[in-house]
Enzyme design. Structure first.
Site, mmCIF file in Angstrom:
data_model
loop_
_atom_site.group_PDB
_atom_site.id
_atom_site.type_symbol
_atom_site.label_atom_id
_atom_site.label_comp_id
_atom_site.label_asym_id
_atom_site.label_seq_id
_atom_site.Cartn_x
_atom_site.Cartn_y
_atom_site.Cartn_z
ATOM 1 N N HIS A 369 0.522 -0.961 0.171
ATOM 2 C CA HIS A 369 -0.137 -0.173 0.121
ATOM 3 C C HIS A 369 0.518 1.201 0.158
ATOM 4 O O HIS A 369 0.231 2.409 -0.081
ATOM 5 C CB HIS A 369 -0.977 0.384 1.169
ATOM 6 N N LYS A 556 -8.535 13.523 5.191
ATOM 7 C CA LYS A 556 -7.551 12.771 5.028
ATOM 8 C C LYS A 556 -6.865 12.695 6.037
ATOM 9 O O LYS A 556 -6.519 14.107 6.423
ATOM 10 C CB LYS A 556 -7.098 12.453 3.625
ATOM 11 N N ARG A 557 -6.008 11.168 6.161
ATOM 12 C CA ARG A 557 -4.697 11.842 7.172
ATOM 13 C C ARG A 557 -4.078 12.747 7.170
ATOM 14 O O ARG A 557 -4.057 13.208 5.621
ATOM 15 C CB ARG A 557 -3.862 11.279 7.601
ATOM 16 N N LYS A 562 0.473 14.973 1.202
ATOM 17 C CA LYS A 562 -0.692 14.585 0.390
ATOM 18 C C LYS A 562 -1.033 15.998 0.981
ATOM 19 O O LYS A 562 -1.618 16.643 0.190
ATOM 20 C CB LYS A 562 -1.973 14.031 1.734
ATOM 21 N N THR A 664 -9.185 6.484 -1.910
ATOM 22 C CA THR A 664 -10.214 6.100 -1.888
ATOM 23 C C THR A 664 -11.059 6.796 -1.938
ATOM 24 O O THR A 664 -12.545 6.896 -1.983
ATOM 25 C CB THR A 664 -10.321 4.442 -0.651
ATOM 26 N N LYS A 668 -14.867 7.992 -3.278
ATOM 27 C CA LYS A 668 -16.165 8.397 -2.414
ATOM 28 C C LYS A 668 -16.847 9.208 -3.141
ATOM 29 O O LYS A 668 -17.875 9.763 -3.069
ATOM 30 C CB LYS A 668 -15.760 8.213 -1.673
#
Ligand code: 26Q
Length: 816
Positions: A369, A556-557, A562, A664, A668
């Site tokens: 991952h 998100k985290r 990110k 992911t 969504k």
């Protein structure tokens, strides 16, 4: 399903639970008791079906999905939905409520007992950090819906992911005792308890000329299974998630005391208690902590023992183990399943090495991952050796044989050093998986390509056939039909509800792109979801948001790769622009952030602090706040995502290309009609191919371009010195926001290294945001793209991913 269960039956079963479990009735029960009673009714239905299944089957290959995280969120609405009982339960609850009124219960005692209240009573099962754990939860739903004989295995953490409190803009971590109420779904199976051994030493002895091993002086921990039953949609099939809880054996084993070994007994007690206490809150970051290794071995060893025990009951000996079982390891965290299964086959079953190794290799598959080097698990050899002496010897033997084979294949010493499992005093879990597993897969096309070209290139050269891609997918029933019921109704009106089990049917929506009425309805639903979110934000945080503004969301985290910080930079640039030109024609925007930072991640916490400083500045500026508002949603979690995603119009997926394995959340948002602003990273690449370029806002460097730029020399400070608006933004951050917080470290990291290349992508990001804003001015164009996203989202359903795993990796027949 369940057409035979009536509203009257549900009422009766419910009242029975209330009476037998709590000794209460409608007159005097609490909301939690009533909530638990409903859950127990559903649990019984599932338990009944599980027992029927065991009687019917027993001859097929089974899947065992090992994951140190399952981020399940809430289960009541999920199970009600899957069992087809949502409407009946609603009805039953409202009739019961009415009969309470008739009983003459005063109004104030009646509140809090509607079906919606029950749903809100349930705490999130936060047994995970983010993407990896949520993926495991989505896959369990699909495995069951597709009728696969599957069991999930993990840890029954007493405390899930911490609750995030924000005080003066800074994050504080609070405990999450989810079991206080969440235990209602768990069925303890005391009789299936196993013992896991740590420490001690290994004694060799010979028995009839054969060398054998004895584990002496170990510290033992009991592993007690707590099973959660997993329902599937429109099927009688039920699976289970087995969560292991640690308990000390000393309370029952007084022999240690009797033998004067009370210190050992105490140690054992203390160690056992702590193993399953709390989830490690690190996401995409490895730290070689002893307790973490204990957690990993604890749940892996207990799992292998329980699989082996059941196998022997059913099939006798273990020589056909690989014919009956596939063990899937979700990232490297359960890698010790490999030496542990070897240990049992060798030491407990008396097999020869070669036979045992063949069985293990044929049984185990691995999903990677991440390619982030700081997330790769490399355990110091001394702690492995001390904590797991027998497993350590087996690891050494695997490594020796592997290296011998590589030499025979003629590989050079440098290459061998790269591929080795044990090297330089470290055990490299990913190398063990890449060697031992019969299948290795990445989670998006881009990511799987990087795996074979980069981190597993050498292994790929030896065994090309075993490297695969399975692009991630999400549980579209939860992430669309359940959380966005109005959208579900609209879709069902247009194309029927077949998409629930055949997600590709969402494609049929494409023929409705010219249906002006449908597009307006779509927009009206989004609008109502925005209002619903606005109420929540006001209730929870006292912040007023305008449902007429564009809802632009990054949740998100919190991680530097990110690039939440890139989002902050463009917000500050927009702020400067508005102050310069207050009469511009732009639609107001609300910028939503939601993110937890690992407790020890300094930069991540500082970025959360910065978002709050920026929110303070902007939201209190009369000129700017007409056009923009910044909202940091506290304690972001699955149940908050369920409110936020249906209300969002822009989905921020802006990681530096090449670093986000898949993502992911992107899927969504798309399912709920948001338009993506994103880089060509992870699954965004495939999303843009499926949805078409005109319906997505792609910007920034590609993974290849980013690599090349890094190799050829990237200078962020050069960009700073020529880009005037960017310079103003960074200088403002350096100067601070008058709240005594120093953000110098953030600016310095951007100017000195800028590892994630924010400055390189800044201009392109601002430009695409402008394009997005212009498109929003034309509702017709926007809604068309929104529909195009929903229509293409079927490709990113977990049902599709799980069917691919079943076909290409697990060799299991999909049962529907
Ligand atoms: C490892 C060792 C010690 C402590 C913690 C960890 C640890 C814990 C969690 C390491 C990694 C994680 C989580 C990783 C993760 O969530 N990865 C994400 O997986 C998603 C599902 O495949 C992808 O969509 C995301 O791109 C990826 O970042």
């Amino acid at each position: 399903m369940n057409t035979n269960i009536s509203v009257g039956d549900i009422k009766k079963l419910f009242l029975g639970k209330l009476k037998h479990h709590f000794g209460r009735d409608l007159k005097d029960c609490t909301r939690t008791q009533a909530f638990r009673s409903i859950c127990l009714v559903l649990r019984d239905i599932m338990a009944q079906r599980l027992s029927e299944k065991t009687e019917l089957k027993g001859e097929e290959r089974e899947l065992h999905y090992l994951s140190i995280e399952f981020l399940l969120g809430r289960s009541l609405s999920k199970n009600a939905f899957n069992l087809g009982l949502t409407e009946k339960i609603k009805q039953a609850v409202s009739e019961l409520l009415a009969s309470r009124k008739e009983l003459g219960i005063p109004e104030d005692k009646l509140s809090g007992l509607s079906f919606e209240d029950f749903l809100e009573t349930e705490p999130d099962a936060g047994l995970g950090n983010g993407g990896l754990g949520r993926l495991a939860a989505c896959y369990l739903d699909s495995m069951t819906t597709l009728g696969l004989p599957a069991t999930g295995y993990s840890i029954c953490y007493e405390y899930g992911i911490f609750k995030q409190a924000i005080i003066d803009g800074a994050q504080f971590e609070m405990p999450d005792p989810w079991l206080e109420v969440g235990d209602v779904w768990l069925i303890p199976r005391i009789e299936e308890t196993v013992t896991v051994r740590f420490g001690g030493h290994i004694e060799e002895y010979t028995d009839a000329g054969v060398t054998k091993y004895r584990h002496a002086d170990s510290t033992d921990v009991l592993a007690i299974p707590k099973d959660m039953l997993i329902s599937g949609y429109r099927t009688n099939h039920v699976n289970k998630l087995r969560l292991w809880a640690a308990q000390s054996p000393t309370e029952i084993d007084m022999t240690l005391f009797a033998g004067g070994k009370h210190i050992k007994a105490m140690e054992q007690n203390a160690m056992a208690q702590v193993i399953t206490k709390v989830l490690y809150p690190d996401d995409n970051h490895f730290e070689g902590k002893l307790l973490r290794l204990r957690q990993q071995y604890f749940f892996v060893s207990a799992t292998v023992q329980s699989i082996v025990r059941e196998h022997k009951q059913k099939h006798g000996d273990l020589r056909n183990f690989h014919m009956r079982h596939v063990i899937h390891i979700n990232d490297t965290h359960p890698t010790l399943v490999i030496p542990e299964l070897m240990r049992i086959l060798l030491d407990e079953e008396g097999m020869e090495w070669d036979e045992a190794w063949t069985i293990v290799r044929r049984s185990v598959a691995y999903t990677n991952h991440t390619v982030m080097s700081e997330a790769l698990e490399c355990w110091p050899q001394n702690i492995v050796e001390m904590l797991l002496p027998r497993v350590w010897r087996i690891l050494c033997e695997i490594n020796d044989r592997y290296i011998t084979a590589l030499r025979e294949e003629g590989l050079g010493e440098y290459t061998i050093s790269q591929m080795a499992i044990i090297w330089n005093g470290e055990v490299r879990m990913a190398n063990l998986c890449a060697y031992a597993c019969f299948a290795v897969n990445g989670v998006s096309a881009l990511h799987s390509g990087i795996l074979i070209r980069d981190i597993f290139a050498l292994q790929y050269n030896r065994e090309k056939f075993k490297f695969l891609n399975v692009t991630n997918g999400v549980d579209h029933r939860r992430w669309l039909a359940q959380i966005n019921p109005e959208l579900h109704a609209l879709i069902s009106d247009a194309i029927g509800d077949g998409y629930l089990t055949r997600p590709n049917e969402l494609r049929k929506l494409a023929s409705h792109v010219k249906d002006a009425r449908l597009l307006e309805d779509l927009a009206a639903i989004k609008r109502r979801n925005k209002e619903r979110l606005a109420h929540y934000v006001y209730r929870e945080q006292g912040i007023v948001v305008d449902p007429d503004s564009i809802f632009d969301t990054q949740v998100k985290r919190l991680h530097e790769y990110k690039r939440q910080l890139l989002n902050v930079l463009r917000i500050l640039r927009l702020y400067d622009e508005i102050r310069e030109n207050p009469n511009a024609n732009m639609t107001p925007r609300t910028f939503f952030f939601g993110a937890k930072a690992a407790g020890g991640y300094y930069m991540a916490k500082l970025i959360i602090r910065l978002i709050h400083s920026v929110a303070e500045l902007i939201n209190n500026d009369p000129m700017a706040s007409r056009f923009m508002k910044v909202v940091f949603l506290q304690n972001y979690r699955v149940s908050v995502a369920e409110l936020l995603i249906p209300a969002s119009e822009i989905s921020e997926q802006i990681s530096i290309a090449g670093k986000e394995a898949s993502g992911t959340g992107n899927m969504k948002f798309m399912l709920n009609g948001a338009l993506t602003v994103g880089t060509l990273d992870g699954a965004n690449v495939e999303i843009s191919e499926f949805v078409g370029n005109e319906h997505i806002f792609i910007f920034g460097l590609t993974a290849q371009e980013a690599d090349r730029l890094r190799r050829e020399g990237y200078s962020s400070s050069a960009i700073y010195s020529v880009h005037e608006p960017l310079r103003r933004v960074l200088d403002r951050i350096s100067a601070g926001f008058g709240d005594e917080v120093d953000y110098g470290d953030i600016v310095r990291s951007l100017l000195i290294s800028d590892t994630y290349m924010l400055l390189a992508d800044f201009e392109s990001y601002c430009r695409i945001q402008k394009t997005a804003g212009e498109k929003y001015l034309s509702p017709r164009a926007w809604n068309t793209s929104s529909l195009a996203n929903i229509s293409a989202a079927g490709a990113f359903a977990a049902d599709r991913s799980v069917a691919q795993y079943a076909d290409h990796i697990w060799n299991l027949q999909v049962g529907r």
